[in-house]
Scaffold this motif. Structure first.
Motif, mmCIF file in Angstrom:
data_model
loop_
_atom_site.group_PDB
_atom_site.id
_atom_site.type_symbol
_atom_site.label_atom_id
_atom_site.label_comp_id
_atom_site.label_asym_id
_atom_site.label_seq_id
_atom_site.Cartn_x
_atom_site.Cartn_y
_atom_site.Cartn_z
ATOM 1 N N GLU A 153 0.856 -1.191 0.000
ATOM 2 C CA GLU A 153 0.000 0.000 0.000
ATOM 3 C C GLU A 153 0.889 1.236 0.000
ATOM 4 O O GLU A 153 1.902 1.282 0.688
ATOM 5 C CB GLU A 153 -0.904 -0.020 1.220
ATOM 6 N N LEU A 154 0.483 2.232 -0.783
ATOM 7 C CA LEU A 154 1.232 3.478 -0.906
ATOM 8 C C LEU A 154 0.460 4.629 -0.303
ATOM 9 O O LEU A 154 -0.753 4.665 -0.387
ATOM 10 C CB LEU A 154 1.478 3.817 -2.379
ATOM 11 N N ASP A 155 1.201 5.570 0.278
ATOM 12 C CA ASP A 155 0.634 6.875 0.598
ATOM 13 C C ASP A 155 0.905 7.721 -0.630
ATOM 14 O O ASP A 155 2.064 7.902 -1.025
ATOM 15 C CB ASP A 155 1.311 7.490 1.832
ATOM 16 N N VAL A 156 -0.146 8.196 -1.248
ATOM 17 C CA VAL A 156 -0.046 8.943 -2.496
ATOM 18 C C VAL A 156 -0.319 10.412 -2.201
ATOM 19 O O VAL A 156 -1.330 10.735 -1.588
ATOM 20 C CB VAL A 156 -1.055 8.388 -3.532
ATOM 21 N N PRO A 157 0.567 11.320 -2.661
ATOM 22 C CA PRO A 157 0.313 12.746 -2.422
ATOM 23 C C PRO A 157 -0.952 13.210 -3.133
ATOM 24 O O PRO A 157 -1.330 12.680 -4.171
ATOM 25 C CB PRO A 157 1.556 13.440 -3.006
ATOM 26 N N ALA A 158 -1.607 14.199 -2.530
ATOM 27 C CA ALA A 158 -2.833 14.753 -3.111
ATOM 28 C C ALA A 158 -2.536 15.417 -4.440
ATOM 29 O O ALA A 158 -1.516 16.062 -4.612
ATOM 30 C CB ALA A 158 -3.462 15.763 -2.160
ATOM 31 N N ALA A 159 -3.428 15.219 -5.393
ATOM 32 C CA ALA A 159 -3.285 15.860 -6.709
ATOM 33 C C ALA A 159 -3.685 17.316 -6.601
ATOM 34 O O ALA A 159 -4.677 17.652 -5.965
ATOM 35 C CB ALA A 159 -4.155 15.153 -7.740
ATOM 36 N N ASP A 160 -2.900 18.188 -7.217
ATOM 37 C CA ASP A 160 -3.206 19.623 -7.168
ATOM 38 C C ASP A 160 -4.103 20.039 -8.298
ATOM 39 O O ASP A 160 -4.069 19.600 -9.354
ATOM 40 C CB ASP A 160 -1.919 20.444 -7.206
#
Length: 160
Positions: A153-160
């Motif tokens: 599982e990955l922590d994915v940065p929020a899309a801007d």
């Protein structure tokens, strides 16, 4: 559309709802909502192993035909691409984990190799579709996995 091992349809999604499929007369298909709740439809497919169109009640519709393996791979790749929070990387097919190439807490770039799953004597490199940080690794080398099973599982940065 999901195909069985002989190339025949097993299950289709109609407006997102799963339906069962049976072979009818004259190479038509009979499509019923699972649980037989709702109307059944007779479907005429364009020729070929992967038909591109179907005729239903006088309407011609486009089709997107996938094998079970292709559908599982697509689901595994798309599960990790969703916005903020986490992305689950799932096994694209049943097999055995040959090698894990990341560890928890490690930052990964988009398309980075995560691990290798061997299936049917072929090694399949599982890559991340997006950049992120590995939150968990749920398998180890030598583990047997089922299609759709969580690998990491990955922590994915929020899309801007």
């Amino acid at each position: 559309m999901e195909l069985d091992d002989t190339g025949r349809p097993r299950q289709v999604l109609v407006d997102g709802a799963p339906c069962s499929v049976e072979l009818g007369a004259d190479d038509t298909l009979v499509v019923r909502p699972q649980g037989n709740d709702g109307p059944q439809h007779t479907v005429h497919l364009s020729p070929g192993r992967r038909p591109s169109h179907a005729a239903v009640a006088g309407q011609v519709l486009g089709l997107d035909v996938k094998s079970t393996r292709e559908a599982a791979l697509e689901a595994a790749l798309s599960s990790a691409s969703g916005g903020s929070g986490g992305g689950i990387i799932a096994a694209p097919m049943p097999g055995r984990v040959v090698r894990v190439m990341v560890s928890e807490g490690e930052a990964v770039e988009a398309d980075a190799p995560l691990l290798i799953v061997e299936a049917m004597k072929m090694e399949n490199e599982v890559r991340t579709p997006t950049a992120g940080v590995v939150r968990t690794v749920s398998v180890a080398a030598g583990d047997t996995v089922d299609a759709g099973q969580t690998l990491c599982e990955l922590d994915v940065p929020a899309a801007d």
